[in-house]
Design a protein around this motif. Sequence first.
Motif, mmCIF file in Angstrom:
data_model
loop_
_atom_site.group_PDB
_atom_site.id
_atom_site.type_symbol
_atom_site.label_atom_id
_atom_site.label_comp_id
_atom_site.label_asym_id
_atom_site.label_seq_id
_atom_site.Cartn_x
_atom_site.Cartn_y
_atom_site.Cartn_z
ATOM 1 N N ILE A 1 8.831 -12.528 9.893
ATOM 2 C CA ILE A 1 7.678 -13.279 9.356
ATOM 3 C C ILE A 1 7.613 -13.173 7.833
ATOM 4 N N LYS A 2 8.077 -12.054 7.289
ATOM 5 C CA LYS A 2 8.093 -11.761 5.843
ATOM 6 C C LYS A 2 6.708 -11.362 5.345
ATOM 7 N N ARG A 3 6.753 -10.656 4.228
ATOM 8 C CA ARG A 3 5.499 -10.278 3.572
ATOM 9 C C ARG A 3 4.953 -11.454 2.772
ATOM 10 N N ILE A 4 3.671 -11.391 2.472
ATOM 11 C CA ILE A 4 3.066 -12.356 1.554
ATOM 12 C C ILE A 4 3.761 -12.189 0.202
ATOM 13 N N LYS A 5 4.065 -13.291 -0.461
ATOM 14 C CA LYS A 5 4.806 -13.221 -1.734
ATOM 15 C C LYS A 5 4.057 -12.330 -2.735
ATOM 16 N N GLY A 6 4.748 -11.356 -3.298
ATOM 17 C CA GLY A 6 4.135 -10.470 -4.289
ATOM 18 C C GLY A 6 3.627 -9.164 -3.700
ATOM 19 N N ILE A 7 3.444 -9.125 -2.393
ATOM 20 C CA ILE A 7 2.998 -7.888 -1.743
ATOM 21 C C ILE A 7 4.230 -7.013 -1.513
ATOM 22 N N ARG A 8 4.167 -5.759 -1.994
ATOM 23 C CA ARG A 8 5.366 -4.918 -1.993
ATOM 24 C C ARG A 8 5.600 -4.199 -0.672
ATOM 25 N N ARG A 9 4.524 -3.852 0.013
ATOM 26 C CA ARG A 9 4.678 -3.173 1.293
ATOM 27 C C ARG A 9 3.567 -3.624 2.235
#
Lengths: 344, 344
Positions: free
Chosen positions: A116-124
Amino acid sequence: MKIIVDAMGGDNAPSSNVKGALAAVKDLGVEVILVGRGEEILAVMQEEGLKEPPAGVEIVHASEVVEVCDNPSTAFREKKNSSLTVGLNLLRDGKGDAFVSAGSTGALLSAATLIIKRIKGIRRAALAPVIPTGNGGAVAVDVGATAECTPEYLLQFAFMGSYYAEHVLGRPEPRVGLLNIGAEPSKGTDLQRETYKLLEQADKSGRIHFVGNVESKEAVLGAVDVIVADGYSGNIFLKTMEGTGSFLGKKLKEVFQKNLVTKLGAVLVSGGLRAFKKIMDPGEVGGTAFIGISKPVIKAHGSSDAHAIHSAIRQAAKVASSGIIEDIAENVDHMRIHPEEREK
Amino acid sequence: MKIIVDAMGGDNAPSSNVKGALAAVKDLGVEVILVGRGEEILAVMQEEGLKEPPAGVEIVHASEVVEVCDNPSTAFREKKNSSLTVGLNLLRDGKGDAFVSAGSTGALLSAATLIIKRIKGIRRAALAPVIPTGNGGAVAVDVGATAECTPEYLLQFAFMGSYYAEHVLGRPEPRVGLLNIGAEPSKGTDLQRETYKLLEQADKSGRIHFVGNVESKEAVLGAVDVIVADGYSGNIFLKTMEGTGSFLGKKLKEVFQKNLVTKLGAVLVSGGLRAFKKIMDPGEVGGTAFIGISKPVIKAHGSSDAHAIHSAIRQAAKVASSGIIEDIAENVDHMRIHPEEREK
């Protein structure tokens, strides 16, 4: 609203998962996709007197199951036909609005991050359960997804936790506290001292309502709506609460089971005792949201019964309709330490 | 056996301190030196019907009191006539066998470290309370003296905690666990992973009985006799237990106070409920030992009543006669990372 449910994850799968999902469709007005071994899912439905899936319930077959012994980081890749992988692919492809699983936390976290991937800019990503506290519950973030953290991760956890408390728990202007061993800004380790400064800045610019360090005792008693911690400390905090609840529950049982008189005492307060037991019951809260992932993923407790799965589905629907993910994505620039600031 | 008692430290000083000390002399066969404002100490004795200190009780006058607002690191130096400084000087000079104070933890720690000194080779002192657990109590070390730790500090805490469990709690071959967020050696942060290796070596050489990582839930339920943690995590653990106990205690009270029927229920289990409340009562355990200091120093809870001071004096006598300090001093070479090993 359509919730994708991992029918095979958890100690009581597929029975509890299917029954909880059927009840949720009936009560909550949601649709569900049950992902897992079709014949086993149908067998549970037959137990419930259903010859085929009722309206609002769809089955997507997945032949494999991620087991406890599988490597959490690679299970979803090694078992491409698992309910975990198939379910998350459905979410990625827009076939449903949220994914609920009671399977391995580690495998779910790895798979959600990579599929699904992380929200762009969220590191963890972080695990953000709602824990029982004196103020009717608080979001703890993180409780184990990321053991080792930087101040920037914790800044992001604070924002995301605040949005969660606002959007999902309905708390206006949530009070954000940094879990620490004393109130003064000098307390704790370098991680807490550096994070304190970042949270103070975020408060001054009006983006979150940071109330300072919070000691774990005060956090339990209800001093804040959001408890910010690195995954190691947050996990110690959460599991100590669970352990203490379980320990005291056992001791209380001994008090009531001592003799006939005490057993009568138990009968007289039985309604209250049931409510008391529910306080520390993870099944009541539903599940733990993975915040920072770009679509709603909810981890239900491994020991979930049908009621707990029902609660997790309700929570998933709430997260999916809350707008929290959009809110995080729009504000991600305020949650970053820019290169020039890092030099300091 | 002569115990030096800070008559002025704590929320209920000097009344509880003096009363607790008088009771201890009567019950435990110890002598005490009460350090503090002579006239105030005598006034409490007069309340108790005594015109002068009874046999076994001595008063040493100290005109000043360390207050909560004093700087913990420097208070003992700035207030040379405080009960804290005078009492620790008596201990250093061999006028008594142990020191008990219910005053500021930070001030006591700084003063003990600088006046009494650490055991040679021990890098940091630690707070080692006995916490209520499913196995009748465990020593948690450290719970806040040293927030930031190295693996070597934790190795020393493990040894000292093991000696404490053996000598003071009477546990043969105490089970030592490293507080962590999972059982596998790879869990936690670098600190836990490095410490795991050192503890494993100490176990292999037969010096301590290291049983591996322990999750906080299992620690509360009684899996180990010694819980090893850095001061930050240990404090989170301890204060979460306290907070959860307090939170559930309040909820339980609500259950019993609901109406006449539930109040009758409370009467029927009243004996058991009193015992239940005592489980989480710090006054029952006595005090927290400062381990690593070269003479016995015991911190009683700030809210100590006379009973709690009595318990802390009993514990101080136990520590002083246990031989733990000698044992640590003799074995300190096994608790050090030697220069050539550090290179690895």
